[in-house]
Design a protein around this motif. Structure first.
Motif, short mmCIF file in Angstrom:
data_model
loop_
_atom_site.label_atom_id
_atom_site.label_comp_id
_atom_site.label_asym_id
_atom_site.label_seq_id
_atom_site.Cartn_x
_atom_site.Cartn_y
_atom_site.Cartn_z
N THR A 33 0.92 -1.16 0.08
CA THR A 33 0.12 0.08 -0.19
C THR A 33 0.86 1.25 -0.27
OG1 THR A 33 -2.03 -1.10 1.12
CG2 THR A 33 -1.63 1.33 1.39
N ALA A 49 -4.88 10.14 1.26
CA ALA A 49 -5.19 9.45 0.51
C ALA A 49 -4.29 8.16 0.61
CB ALA A 49 -5.52 9.62 -1.13
N ILE A 51 -3.81 3.80 -1.62
CA ILE A 51 -4.10 3.19 -2.54
C ILE A 51 -3.58 1.77 -2.29
CG2 ILE A 51 -2.08 3.70 -4.04
CD1 ILE A 51 -4.13 3.49 -6.31
N GLY A 55 -4.04 -1.18 -7.02
CA GLY A 55 -4.95 -0.08 -7.20
C GLY A 55 -6.55 -0.30 -7.39
N THR A 58 -8.90 1.90 -2.79
CA THR A 58 -8.42 3.31 -2.29
C THR A 58 -9.21 3.97 -1.29
OG1 THR A 58 -10.12 4.52 -3.71
CG2 THR A 58 -7.93 3.97 -4.73
N TYR A 60 -9.85 7.86 0.88
CA TYR A 60 -9.84 9.49 0.60
C TYR A 60 -10.03 9.89 2.01
CZ TYR A 60 -8.98 8.80 -4.16
OH TYR A 60 -8.41 8.33 -5.43
N THR A 69 -7.35 12.49 -6.51
CA THR A 69 -7.53 11.03 -6.91
C THR A 69 -6.03 10.53 -6.88
OG1 THR A 69 -9.17 11.80 -8.56
CG2 THR A 69 -7.77 9.69 -9.00
N ILE A 70 -6.07 9.44 -6.42
CA ILE A 70 -4.81 8.65 -5.99
C ILE A 70 -4.66 7.77 -7.19
CG2 ILE A 70 -5.57 7.19 -4.15
CD1 ILE A 70 -2.76 7.39 -2.86
N SER A 71 -3.51 7.44 -7.55
CA SER A 71 -3.21 6.32 -8.55
C SER A 71 -1.72 5.90 -8.52
CB SER A 71 -3.47 6.72 -9.98
OG SER A 71 -2.57 8.08 -10.19
#
Length: 125
Positions: A33, A49, A51, A55, A58, A60, A69-71
């Protein structure tokens, strides 16, 4: 030696956008993670956040839901944070972090073992 290098911080006007990147080196984290935390002056470091390793999962913080937005890109050993509709209260030093235990998903600061040096994000009103 594990290193996490954040980039992409800066000064932006309210309503603007920034994209933070965090590249890990020294070890592959494709089963770990990864998360973003932030710390404003005089305040505690809080999670923004997180992830999970592939992926799919997630998390937040309520304060950023719908705006951030986390990626991640496991091939590049990199995690991103796309920040939109930024507000002055988003001003803080942003840190990326990695949890050492594989396949576990966690959002507590104490669960993260590796930390970057931080990148400053300043949102002007």
């Amino acid at each position: 030696q594990v290193q996490l290098a954040e980039s992409g911080g800066g000064l932006v006007q309210a309503g603007g956008s920034l994209r933070l990147s965090c590249a890990a080196s020294g070890r592959t984290f494709d089963r770990n993670t990864m998360g973003w935390f932030r710390q404003a002056p005089g305040k505690e470091r809080d999670i923004v956040a997180a992830i999970n390793w592939n992926g799919v999962v997630t998390y937040y913080a309520d304060s950023v839901k719908g705006r951030f937005t986390i990626s991640r890109d496991n091939a590049k050993n990199t995690v991103y944070l796309q920040m939109s509709s930024l507000k002055p209260e988003d001003t803080a030093v942003y840190y990326c972090a990695v949890e050492q235990a594989p396949l576990r998903f966690a959002v507590r600061l104490s669960d993260y073992d590796y930390w970057g040096q931080g990148t400053q994000v300043t949102v002007s009103s």
